[in-house]
Design an enzyme around this catalytic site. Structure first.
Site, mmCIF file in Angstrom:
data_model
loop_
_atom_site.group_PDB
_atom_site.id
_atom_site.type_symbol
_atom_site.label_atom_id
_atom_site.label_comp_id
_atom_site.label_asym_id
_atom_site.label_seq_id
_atom_site.Cartn_x
_atom_site.Cartn_y
_atom_site.Cartn_z
ATOM 1 C CD GLU A 90 -2.709 -0.936 2.611
ATOM 2 O OE1 GLU A 90 -3.583 -1.790 2.774
ATOM 3 O OE2 GLU A 90 -2.450 -0.047 3.440
ATOM 4 C CB CYS A 103 2.598 7.283 3.620
ATOM 5 S SG CYS A 103 3.009 6.078 4.841
ATOM 6 C CB CYS A 110 6.054 -5.534 8.877
ATOM 7 S SG CYS A 110 7.232 -4.718 9.970
ATOM 8 C CB CYS A 114 3.376 -3.440 15.726
ATOM 9 S SG CYS A 114 5.055 -2.815 15.533
ATOM 10 C CB CYS A 117 0.419 -2.901 12.901
ATOM 11 S SG CYS A 117 0.870 -2.783 11.162
ATOM 12 C CB CYS A 331 -0.781 0.387 8.063
ATOM 13 S SG CYS A 331 0.558 -0.645 7.579
HETATM 14 S S1 SF4 Z 1 3.510 -0.770 12.709
HETATM 15 FE FE1 SF4 Z 1 3.186 -2.492 11.301
HETATM 16 S S2 SF4 Z 1 4.437 -1.989 9.498
HETATM 17 FE FE2 SF4 Z 1 5.145 -0.668 11.174
HETATM 18 S S3 SF4 Z 1 6.849 -1.787 12.121
HETATM 19 FE FE3 SF4 Z 1 4.995 -2.384 13.255
HETATM 20 S S4 SF4 Z 1 4.271 -4.251 12.238
HETATM 21 FE FE4 SF4 Z 1 5.730 -3.233 10.865
#
Ligand code: SF4
Length: 349
Positions: A90, A103, A110, A114, A117, A331
């Protein structure tokens, strides 16, 4: 087929020579790629027909195509971009009165996991090349050519410090070929200390944003499990070194989540933790995402209380402007939709 987006003027000049052409043809190709957002070699009307034929035979402009797009009434536009058959990421364009920011993603998925997310929840797939990173920029610019993009933030999908060479390669093209100022580029990390130190040595005066999201290591470990190996003291020390080396802007991102990290006592602890550290705090009220149950948006009052404590402690605080309305999906969500609806919009470039 070798993609051309991602090559510098010098590399394009070498390519022109490889194809039996004078070096200046490389500059012409670069102008078509980075200033005219050409989607086909046929558009490159000042190149000789033989060179265009050679490019068609052995090269592609880039492998990315927009497969889904979402445009909000305020002009915020989010795209899902597919690269070849194996990656969908994205990117977002945010037009403001005085600037246009984008962005960009640097990885598909990833590894940082997190807890809040959608991208982290779905895991890591692969790094993007600098050309794939740049193509997001070019796709976004080509959709609204009347306003030049002025600011770039590497804050999309992925942890930039885990793909730093490609991120820096893309940043160098943005500065050297597209003509952006390095000072209008920001790299955002969840605090990968070796990456911060490497970025400080890169010789590019770009801004650094570090996602703290917590006043202490205990709360932080619950939100960013993969960042456990870098305690906040080490992260802040790396930030000090970054500022000393580059003199550039430093922002601590703080995602405010109701009942998790938005208590005024936690604001005071954050202020204490940051004492002596350079930079401002950017507060981001959380927007819930599917797959991350138990995380809720804080009330406006609680955001203001948190902010007041930090400001009373002398810290400069900003608050992320709410943008995007219906496009303001978290995201990773548009990507998940694009993966389940592969037909999408098809070749926007
Ligand atoms: S917020 Fe999402 S994209 Fe950003 S570092 Fe954490 S897991 Fe990765």
């Amino acid at each position: 087929m070798r993609p051309l987006v991602g090559l510098s003027s010098d590399e394009l000049a070498s390519l022109a020579k490889e194809l039996g052409q004078p070096a200046y043809r490389g500059k012409q190709i670069g102008r078509w790629l980075y200033h005219a957002y050409a989607a086909t070699f046929d558009e490159m009307s000042d190149l000789p027909a033989g060179l265009r034929a050679a490019l068609v035979a052995g090269f592609t402009i880039g492998t990315g195509r927009c497969v889904s797009a979402s445009l909000a009434t305020d002009g915020t536009e989010k795209l899902a971009v597919r690269f070849g058959e194996d990656a969908v990421v994205e990117c977002v364009r945010l037009p403001y009165e005085d600037r246009v920011s984008v962005c960009l993603s640097c990885q598909e998925g990833c590894a940082m996991r997190c807890a809040f997310c959608a991208t982290g929840i779905s895991g890591f797939r692969r790094n993007l090349t600098r050309g794939e990173i740049l193509q997001q920029f070019l796709l976004l610019q080509a959709r609204a050519p009347e306003r030049r993009i002025s600011h770039v933030v590497f804050m999309g999908m992925g942890e930039p410090m885990h793909n730093l060479d490609e991120v820096l390669g893309a940043a160098r093209i943005l500065v050297g070929e597209v003509g952006l100022s390095a000072r209008s580029i920001t790299v955002s990390t969840v605090g990968v200390v070796p990456g911060i130190l490497q970025l400080a040595e890169a010789g590019l005066p770009i801004n650094l944003a570090v996602s703290l999201h917590a006043p202490d290591d205990g709360v932080r470990a619950g939100l960013i499990p993969a960042a456990r190996k870098w305690p906040m003291s080490e992260v802040l020390d790396a930030c000090r070194q970054y500022r000393a080396k580059t003199g550039r802007d430093l922002t601590y991102e703080y995602l405010l989540i109701a009942g998790v990290n938005d208590d005024p006592d936690q604001a005071q602890r954050l202020a204490d933790t940051l004492r002596g550290a350079p930079g401002s705090v950017n507060l981001i009220p959380y927007n819930p995402v599917p797959g991350a149950p138990g995380f809720h948006r804080p009330s406006g009052q609680s955001v203001q209380r948190f902010r007041a404590v930090l400001e009373a402690a002398g810290r400069h605080v900003t608050q992320r402007q709410e943008r995007g309305g219906t496009v303001d999906a978290a995201c990773g969500q548009l990507r998940l939709r694009a993966l389940s609806e592969p037909a999408g919009l098809g070749g926007a470039r």
